[in-house]
Motif scaffolding. Sequence first.
Motif, mmCIF file in Angstrom:
data_model
loop_
_atom_site.group_PDB
_atom_site.id
_atom_site.type_symbol
_atom_site.label_atom_id
_atom_site.label_comp_id
_atom_site.label_asym_id
_atom_site.label_seq_id
_atom_site.Cartn_x
_atom_site.Cartn_y
_atom_site.Cartn_z
ATOM 1 N N SER A 58 73.025 52.545 65.090
ATOM 2 C CA SER A 58 71.901 52.171 64.298
ATOM 3 C C SER A 58 72.631 51.322 63.849
ATOM 4 O O SER A 58 71.638 50.103 63.656
ATOM 5 C CB SER A 58 71.043 52.928 64.221
ATOM 6 O OG SER A 58 70.644 54.288 64.507
ATOM 7 N N GLU A 59 73.294 50.775 63.287
ATOM 8 C CA GLU A 59 74.236 49.848 61.848
ATOM 9 C C GLU A 59 74.632 48.805 63.174
ATOM 10 O O GLU A 59 73.360 48.203 62.448
ATOM 11 C CB GLU A 59 75.445 50.426 61.885
ATOM 12 C CG GLU A 59 74.878 51.253 60.326
ATOM 13 C CD GLU A 59 76.354 51.773 59.741
ATOM 14 O OE1 GLU A 59 77.207 50.916 60.165
ATOM 15 O OE2 GLU A 59 76.729 53.433 58.780
ATOM 16 N N LEU A 60 75.020 49.078 63.777
ATOM 17 C CA LEU A 60 75.329 47.644 65.234
ATOM 18 C C LEU A 60 74.022 47.250 65.407
ATOM 19 O O LEU A 60 74.101 45.571 65.309
ATOM 20 C CB LEU A 60 76.328 48.050 66.587
ATOM 21 C CG LEU A 60 77.290 48.397 65.594
ATOM 22 C CD1 LEU A 60 78.035 49.598 67.178
ATOM 23 C CD2 LEU A 60 78.566 47.552 65.335
ATOM 24 N N LEU A 61 73.257 47.631 66.201
ATOM 25 C CA LEU A 61 72.049 46.954 66.797
ATOM 26 C C LEU A 61 71.080 46.757 65.339
ATOM 27 O O LEU A 61 70.386 45.123 65.442
ATOM 28 C CB LEU A 61 70.984 48.386 67.188
ATOM 29 C CG LEU A 61 71.500 48.805 68.282
ATOM 30 C CD1 LEU A 61 71.044 49.917 68.621
ATOM 31 C CD2 LEU A 61 71.436 47.691 69.484
ATOM 32 N N THR A 62 70.806 47.052 64.388
ATOM 33 C CA THR A 62 70.718 46.917 63.372
ATOM 34 C C THR A 62 70.668 44.773 62.591
ATOM 35 O O THR A 62 70.658 43.508 61.957
ATOM 36 C CB THR A 62 70.488 47.370 61.524
ATOM 37 O OG1 THR A 62 70.500 48.497 62.205
ATOM 38 C CG2 THR A 62 69.472 46.490 60.511
ATOM 39 N N GLU A 64 73.122 43.352 64.206
ATOM 40 C CA GLU A 64 72.562 42.499 65.637
ATOM 41 C C GLU A 64 71.501 41.750 66.183
ATOM 42 O O GLU A 64 70.942 41.523 66.915
ATOM 43 C CB GLU A 64 73.214 42.983 67.336
ATOM 44 C CG GLU A 64 74.865 43.281 67.549
ATOM 45 C CD GLU A 64 75.621 42.048 67.103
ATOM 46 O OE1 GLU A 64 75.099 40.850 68.472
ATOM 47 O OE2 GLU A 64 76.034 41.541 66.172
ATOM 48 N N LYS A 65 70.587 42.965 64.404
ATOM 49 C CA LYS A 65 69.011 41.803 64.772
ATOM 50 C C LYS A 65 68.696 42.983 66.028
ATOM 51 O O LYS A 65 67.280 41.689 66.901
ATOM 52 C CB LYS A 65 68.756 40.825 64.616
ATOM 53 C CG LYS A 65 69.001 40.397 62.776
ATOM 54 C CD LYS A 65 68.911 38.979 62.812
ATOM 55 C CE LYS A 65 69.089 39.093 60.735
ATOM 56 N NZ LYS A 65 70.057 38.982 60.489
ATOM 57 N N LEU A 70 66.978 49.241 69.042
ATOM 58 C CA LEU A 70 66.615 50.078 68.309
ATOM 59 C C LEU A 70 65.149 51.358 67.909
ATOM 60 O O LEU A 70 65.444 52.104 68.795
ATOM 61 C CB LEU A 70 66.239 50.294 66.590
ATOM 62 C CG LEU A 70 67.608 49.182 66.166
ATOM 63 C CD1 LEU A 70 67.225 48.903 64.931
ATOM 64 C CD2 LEU A 70 68.680 50.429 65.864
ATOM 65 N N ARG A 71 64.122 50.489 68.878
ATOM 66 C CA ARG A 71 63.185 51.698 69.217
ATOM 67 C C ARG A 71 62.755 51.785 70.634
ATOM 68 O O ARG A 71 62.271 53.107 70.407
ATOM 69 C CB ARG A 71 61.666 50.419 69.992
ATOM 70 C CG ARG A 71 60.939 50.436 70.160
ATOM 71 C CD ARG A 71 59.051 49.481 70.329
ATOM 72 N NE ARG A 71 58.360 50.320 69.833
ATOM 73 C CZ ARG A 71 57.049 49.670 70.425
ATOM 74 N NH1 ARG A 71 57.461 48.329 69.936
ATOM 75 N NH2 ARG A 71 55.750 50.445 70.739
ATOM 76 N N SER A 72 64.296 50.957 71.529
ATOM 77 C CA SER A 72 64.108 52.225 72.896
ATOM 78 C C SER A 72 65.808 53.025 73.058
ATOM 79 O O SER A 72 64.692 54.015 73.579
ATOM 80 C CB SER A 72 64.367 51.357 74.043
ATOM 81 O OG SER A 72 64.338 49.760 73.998
ATOM 82 N N ALA A 101 63.240 48.577 59.959
ATOM 83 C CA ALA A 101 62.857 47.617 58.639
ATOM 84 C C ALA A 101 63.621 46.642 57.815
ATOM 85 O O ALA A 101 62.838 45.717 57.261
ATOM 86 C CB ALA A 101 62.494 49.092 57.750
ATOM 87 N N LYS A 102 64.883 46.653 58.484
ATOM 88 C CA LYS A 102 65.922 46.028 58.140
ATOM 89 C C LYS A 102 66.051 44.561 58.640
ATOM 90 O O LYS A 102 66.497 43.205 57.860
ATOM 91 C CB LYS A 102 67.614 46.448 57.766
ATOM 92 C CG LYS A 102 67.677 47.678 56.936
ATOM 93 C CD LYS A 102 69.396 47.946 56.547
ATOM 94 C CE LYS A 102 68.862 49.145 56.013
ATOM 95 N NZ LYS A 102 70.176 50.416 56.113
ATOM 96 N N ILE A 103 65.390 45.060 59.938
ATOM 97 C CA ILE A 103 65.631 43.419 59.969
ATOM 98 C C ILE A 103 64.315 42.586 60.553
ATOM 99 O O ILE A 103 63.057 42.927 60.153
ATOM 100 C CB ILE A 103 65.408 43.388 62.122
ATOM 101 C CG1 ILE A 103 66.633 44.783 62.152
ATOM 102 C CG2 ILE A 103 65.313 41.966 62.884
ATOM 103 C CD1 ILE A 103 66.839 45.502 63.579
ATOM 104 N N PRO A 104 64.325 41.202 59.767
ATOM 105 C CA PRO A 104 62.734 40.684 59.551
ATOM 106 C C PRO A 104 61.791 40.956 60.537
ATOM 107 O O PRO A 104 62.909 40.524 61.529
ATOM 108 C CB PRO A 104 63.574 38.992 58.200
ATOM 109 C CG PRO A 104 65.676 39.215 58.166
ATOM 110 C CD PRO A 104 65.789 39.962 59.605
ATOM 111 N N GLY A 105 60.204 40.382 60.005
ATOM 112 C CA GLY A 105 59.669 39.752 60.814
ATOM 113 C C GLY A 105 59.834 40.704 61.752
ATOM 114 O O GLY A 105 58.872 40.400 62.829
ATOM 115 N N THR A 106 59.930 42.440 61.484
ATOM 116 C CA THR A 106 58.848 43.081 63.008
ATOM 117 C C THR A 106 58.361 44.160 62.058
ATOM 118 O O THR A 106 58.050 44.916 62.357
ATOM 119 C CB THR A 106 60.746 44.265 62.596
ATOM 120 O OG1 THR A 106 60.920 44.523 61.591
ATOM 121 C CG2 THR A 106 62.480 43.261 63.095
#
Length: 426
Positions: A58-62, A64-65, A70-72, A101-106
């Motif tokens: 989760s941390e790495l995918l966040t 890497e935006k 993350l949804r999958s 939520a930490k990724i902008p524009g989502t």
Amino acid sequence: MSSPMQGSPLPATTDSLAQALEARSPSESISVLYRILENPSSSPDALRIKEQAISNLSELLTQEKKAEELRSLLTQLRPFFSLIPKAKTAKIVRGIIDSVAKIPGTSDLQISLCKEMVEWTRSEKRTFLRQRVEARLAALLMENREYPEALTLLSSLIKEVRRLDDKLLLVDIDLLESKLHFSLRNLPKAKAALTAARTAANAIYVPPAQQGTIDLQSGILHAEEKDYKTAYSYFFEAFEAFNALEDPRAVFSLKYMLLCKIMVNQADDVAGIISSKAGLNYVGPDVDAMKAVADAYSKRSLKFFETALRDYKAQLEEDPIVHRHLSSLYDTLLEQNLCRLIEPYSRVEIAYIAEMIELPLEHVEKKLSQMILDKKFAGTLDQGAGCLIIFEDPKPDAIFPATLETISNVSKVVDSLYARSAGIMA
């Protein structure tokens, strides 16, 4: 579990986790972690390692935006959720939603993800998790200004949670309802929901962040009622809580504290608060914006005020709470400036006043007209000559109040005589 990376499953061991940490690139680490999750083992140790792998992934995918991945991941983990306790499932689900939520524009992605998870929790009969995801969904809908949908969702959720008496969740939902009604400009309902949140909070231990949120909302509602002194004390409590937790909301609490000082005509205190030990930690555009407004207010300068509004548009005009109060402050400042300018005159050209105050003629004429109607001063506009005629303040004639008092006393005497004669007749 199918992963976006190719490769055979890896054993769910601490060595595999170490391999992921030592990988040369984030994409390689992500690949290793997916391969750990594909391991079919469901022993207690393997499940524990997989939980750690999910957290790392989760941390790495966040970082890497990769919001869609993350949804999958949440969908792919559903078989795994049936192997672990419900409380751990809830923690992982909420953790991944927080990561998105930490990724902008989502925001749209978060809304559809929450809706998906609500459906899944319903089918799996996971009430505890569903209620929390629904509360999160209502908050997202409110941020997206989808107020009717958010209100419908909250109304049914509140009834359900009150019945179950889950106090901690109830505090969150009542707070959310208060914010929602405030956004809809329904102040009585916003206050009622906040009172309900405080009542629920008094019965349990409330984490400092949640208490700070209650105080922040209390401050906002008191400021809306123009009770700026009480609002300041609530914003101060919220600031102390958020500052101790290094919560980003601390800067907003500080900003609203400064706003309250300006609104109660104590703009000179702003510099002292900013230069305090706690205030210095938050030096930046938000605090600079309030300092510029305080300087403009201290100098009674509309020109500086408008410059501050222009230079700090994002911090002042785009913050609905600050914008609402600054609009009334601007009006007050404009009235004070106009009163100061017209004070020496009994008759003055409106064009001259507009030139002195550096504002359009129509704007000044409209404001003077409004001030006369509001009885801010006695005068009239001679629009044919383009002049403002100011009258001397009429001295109240003492004869009228005295006459009214005499009539009132006579009325009392007549009433008592009538009552006595009626008694004798009986």
